[in-house]
Design a protein around this motif. Structure first.
Motif, PDB file in Angstrom:
ATOM      1  N   TYR A   1       0.833  -1.201   0.000  1.00  0.00           N
ATOM      2  CA  TYR A   1       0.000   0.000   0.000  1.00  0.00           C
ATOM      3  C   TYR A   1       0.864   1.245   0.000  1.00  0.00           C
ATOM      4  CZ  TYR A   1      -3.518  -3.303   1.678  1.00  0.00           C
ATOM      5  OH  TYR A   1      -4.351  -4.375   1.810  1.00  0.00           O
ATOM      6  N   ILE A   2       0.388   2.280  -0.668  1.00  0.00           N
ATOM      7  CA  ILE A   2       0.974   3.606  -0.555  1.00  0.00           C
ATOM      8  C   ILE A   2      -0.062   4.463   0.161  1.00  0.00           C
ATOM      9  CG2 ILE A   2       1.785   5.646  -1.788  1.00  0.00           C
ATOM     10  CD1 ILE A   2       2.665   3.770  -4.044  1.00  0.00           C
ATOM     11  N   VAL A   3       0.347   5.061   1.261  1.00  0.00           N
ATOM     12  CA  VAL A   3      -0.565   5.855   2.078  1.00  0.00           C
ATOM     13  C   VAL A   3      -0.074   7.296   2.094  1.00  0.00           C
ATOM     14  CG1 VAL A   3      -1.538   6.173   4.386  1.00  0.00           C
ATOM     15  CG2 VAL A   3      -1.040   3.858   3.541  1.00  0.00           C
ATOM     16  N   GLU A   4      -0.910   8.206   1.633  1.00  0.00           N
ATOM     17  CA  GLU A   4      -0.625   9.629   1.767  1.00  0.00           C
ATOM     18  C   GLU A   4      -1.359  10.105   3.003  1.00  0.00           C
ATOM     19  OE1 GLU A   4      -1.277  11.947  -1.755  1.00  0.00           O
ATOM     20  OE2 GLU A   4      -0.679  10.275  -3.034  1.00  0.00           O
ATOM     21  N   PHE A   5      -0.661  10.837   3.891  1.00  0.00           N
ATOM     22  CA  PHE A   5      -1.301  11.263   5.131  1.00  0.00           C
ATOM     23  C   PHE A   5      -1.036  12.738   5.381  1.00  0.00           C
ATOM     24  CE2 PHE A   5       2.882   9.668   6.243  1.00  0.00           C
ATOM     25  CZ  PHE A   5       3.366  10.635   7.099  1.00  0.00           C
ATOM     26  N   GLU A   6      -1.841  13.272   6.287  1.00  0.00           N
ATOM     27  CA  GLU A   6      -1.710  14.668   6.679  1.00  0.00           C
ATOM     28  C   GLU A   6      -1.890  14.763   8.187  1.00  0.00           C
ATOM     29  OE1 GLU A   6      -3.986  18.942   6.017  1.00  0.00           O
ATOM     30  OE2 GLU A   6      -4.616  17.192   4.887  1.00  0.00           O
ATOM     31  N   TYR A   7      -0.971  15.462   8.836  1.00  0.00           N
ATOM     32  CA  TYR A   7      -1.121  15.735  10.260  1.00  0.00           C
ATOM     33  C   TYR A   7      -2.061  16.921  10.408  1.00  0.00           C
ATOM     34  CZ  TYR A   7       3.020  12.866  11.119  1.00  0.00           C
ATOM     35  OH  TYR A   7       3.912  11.840  11.190  1.00  0.00           O
ATOM     36  N   ILE A   8      -3.009  16.797  11.308  1.00  0.00           N
ATOM     37  CA  ILE A   8      -3.903  17.904  11.612  1.00  0.00           C
ATOM     38  C   ILE A   8      -3.538  18.391  13.005  1.00  0.00           C
ATOM     39  CG2 ILE A   8      -6.297  18.601  11.970  1.00  0.00           C
ATOM     40  CD1 ILE A   8      -7.057  16.390   9.945  1.00  0.00           C
ATOM     41  N   THR A   9      -3.062  19.609  13.077  1.00  0.00           N
ATOM     42  CA  THR A   9      -2.619  20.150  14.356  1.00  0.00           C
ATOM     43  C   THR A   9      -3.710  21.022  14.961  1.00  0.00           C
ATOM     44  OG1 THR A   9      -1.592  22.016  13.241  1.00  0.00           O
ATOM     45  CG2 THR A   9      -0.193  20.114  13.683  1.00  0.00           C
ATOM     46  N   VAL A  10      -3.679  21.095  16.272  1.00  0.00           N
ATOM     47  CA  VAL A  10      -4.662  21.882  17.006  1.00  0.00           C
ATOM     48  C   VAL A  10      -3.895  22.865  17.886  1.00  0.00           C
ATOM     49  CG1 VAL A  10      -6.520  21.804  18.704  1.00  0.00           C
ATOM     50  CG2 VAL A  10      -6.295  19.973  17.008  1.00  0.00           C
TER      51      VAL A  10
END
Length: 131
Positions: A117-126
């Motif tokens: 699998y290739i997974v593109e991710f994004e961190y969501i900061t608060v």
């Protein structure tokens, strides 16, 4: 591993997202530490992860005195380094049970690593505001 030309190097893997991400984040921090660019935080936010199925075969823990290459480990398919031996200022020491199982792996035979699998991710900061 070895830097000799035409020499087949080991595939470097990790069984922990933090072990993959902390060196990348530290690299970006060093690269852009003097720049006050508004896009700087965007570089940290996005990433790509390759999830693989791996046959480790015969494996051993790396010896501190030997560099990790096939010549120094002729009878094994893979070598691992536990997290506690990896020095990295961003990773630091963590006090959780899961860090005991986290390792960086070096697999000498590339055919033993199958991308799944290739997974593109994004961190969501608060941002927390305290009153």
């Amino acid at each position: 591993t070895s830097k000799l030309p035409l020499r087949k190097e080991a595939v470097i893997l990790a069984n922990s997202l933090s072990m993959c991400e902390c060196p990348r984040i530290e690299f970006l921090q060093q690269k852009y530490k003097d720049e006050k660019n508004s896009l700087e935080h965007e570089l940290f936010r996005h990433g790509i992860l390759l999830i693989t199925k791996v046959f480790l075969g015969q494996s051993v823990q790396a010896r501190e005195q030997d560099s990790i290459n096939q010549a120094n480990y002729p009878m094994v398919n893979s070598v691992f380094v536990p997290r506690k031996y990896i020095l990295n200022s961003v990773m630091g020491q963590r006090n959780c049970d899961c860090s005991v199982r986290q390792c960086k792996w070096f697999v000498f035979d590339h055919d033993l690593v199958l991308p799944e699998y290739i997974v593109e991710f994004e961190y969501i900061t608060v941002v927390w505001i305290y009153f």
